[in-house]
Design a protein around this motif. Structure first.
Motif, short mmCIF file in Angstrom:
data_model
loop_
_atom_site.label_atom_id
_atom_site.label_comp_id
_atom_site.label_asym_id
_atom_site.label_seq_id
_atom_site.Cartn_x
_atom_site.Cartn_y
_atom_site.Cartn_z
N ALA A 106 -1.07 -6.48 -29.04
CA ALA A 106 0.23 -6.33 -28.37
C ALA A 106 0.81 -4.94 -28.61
O ALA A 106 1.34 -4.32 -27.69
N ARG A 107 0.70 -4.42 -29.81
CA ARG A 107 1.23 -3.08 -30.11
C ARG A 107 0.50 -2.00 -29.30
O ARG A 107 1.11 -1.07 -28.80
N ARG A 108 -0.81 -2.14 -29.20
CA ARG A 108 -1.59 -1.18 -28.39
C ARG A 108 -1.18 -1.29 -26.92
O ARG A 108 -1.02 -0.28 -26.23
N PHE A 109 -1.01 -2.52 -26.43
CA PHE A 109 -0.63 -2.73 -25.04
C PHE A 109 0.76 -2.14 -24.77
O PHE A 109 0.98 -1.48 -23.76
N ILE A 110 1.71 -2.37 -25.68
CA ILE A 110 3.08 -1.87 -25.49
C ILE A 110 3.09 -0.35 -25.40
O ILE A 110 3.82 0.23 -24.59
N THR A 111 2.28 0.32 -26.21
CA THR A 111 2.21 1.78 -26.15
C THR A 111 1.77 2.24 -24.76
O THR A 111 2.36 3.16 -24.18
N GLU A 112 0.75 1.60 -24.22
CA GLU A 112 0.27 1.94 -22.88
C GLU A 112 1.32 1.60 -21.82
O GLU A 112 1.59 2.38 -20.91
N PHE A 113 1.93 0.43 -21.94
CA PHE A 113 2.94 -0.04 -20.98
C PHE A 113 4.13 0.91 -20.94
O PHE A 113 4.61 1.29 -19.87
N THR A 114 4.63 1.31 -22.12
CA THR A 114 5.80 2.19 -22.16
C THR A 114 5.47 3.58 -21.62
O THR A 114 6.32 4.20 -20.96
N GLY A 115 4.27 4.07 -21.86
CA GLY A 115 3.87 5.37 -21.32
C GLY A 115 3.83 5.37 -19.81
O GLY A 115 4.34 6.29 -19.15
N ILE A 116 3.24 4.34 -19.22
CA ILE A 116 3.18 4.23 -17.76
C ILE A 116 4.59 4.05 -17.21
O ILE A 116 4.95 4.67 -16.20
N SER A 117 5.40 3.22 -17.87
CA SER A 117 6.77 3.01 -17.42
C SER A 117 7.57 4.31 -17.40
O SER A 117 8.33 4.57 -16.48
#
Length: 128
Positions: A28-39
């Protein structure tokens, strides 16, 4: 419309072993990093809350001046689904017109992503 059996909400009563929980938090932490960058590239700021074990609770807010990528909430979510391998589930409206979306990463269908989008307040007449 029938829900996809691969992408279902996990009951709040479901428990994980400490090892399973740690693995879910790590992903989840790895996913959130990617999600926030794209956002960020799409003009939205994102923060998260919760344990990250059963689901991932995210709150997104559009920036006041998002520039050329000034996307409304629906196009923002569709872009996320395009950029990340996400599937969209239920969605709806909250108080004051804010939105919520249930999303799933195709490689982790057992880890629901609860996205709330806080929309800007409409200015009163004579403002802005």
């Amino acid at each position: 419309m029938k829900p996809d059996p691969e992408f279902i909400e996990i009951p709040k009563t479901r428990l994980w072993s400490p090892d399973e929980a740690e693995k879910r938090i790590f992903w989840a932490r790895r996913f959130i990093t990617e999600f926030t960058g794209i956002s960020r590239g799409l003009g939205y700021g994102v923060f998260h809350g919760g344990s990250l074990i059963r689901d991932i609770d995210l709150i997104a807010m559009p920036w006041r001046d998002a520039g050329p990528k000034n996307l409304d909430h629906l196009h923002y979510v569709l872009e996320l689904c395009h950029c990340l391998p996400l599937r969209m589930g239920n969605h709806g409206e909250l108080l004051f017109g804010h939105r919520w979306y249930a999303l799933w990463h195709v490689d982790h269908p057992d880890h629901q992503i609860d996205l709330k989008i806080v929309l800007p307040v409409k200015g009163r007449e004579g403002e802005g």
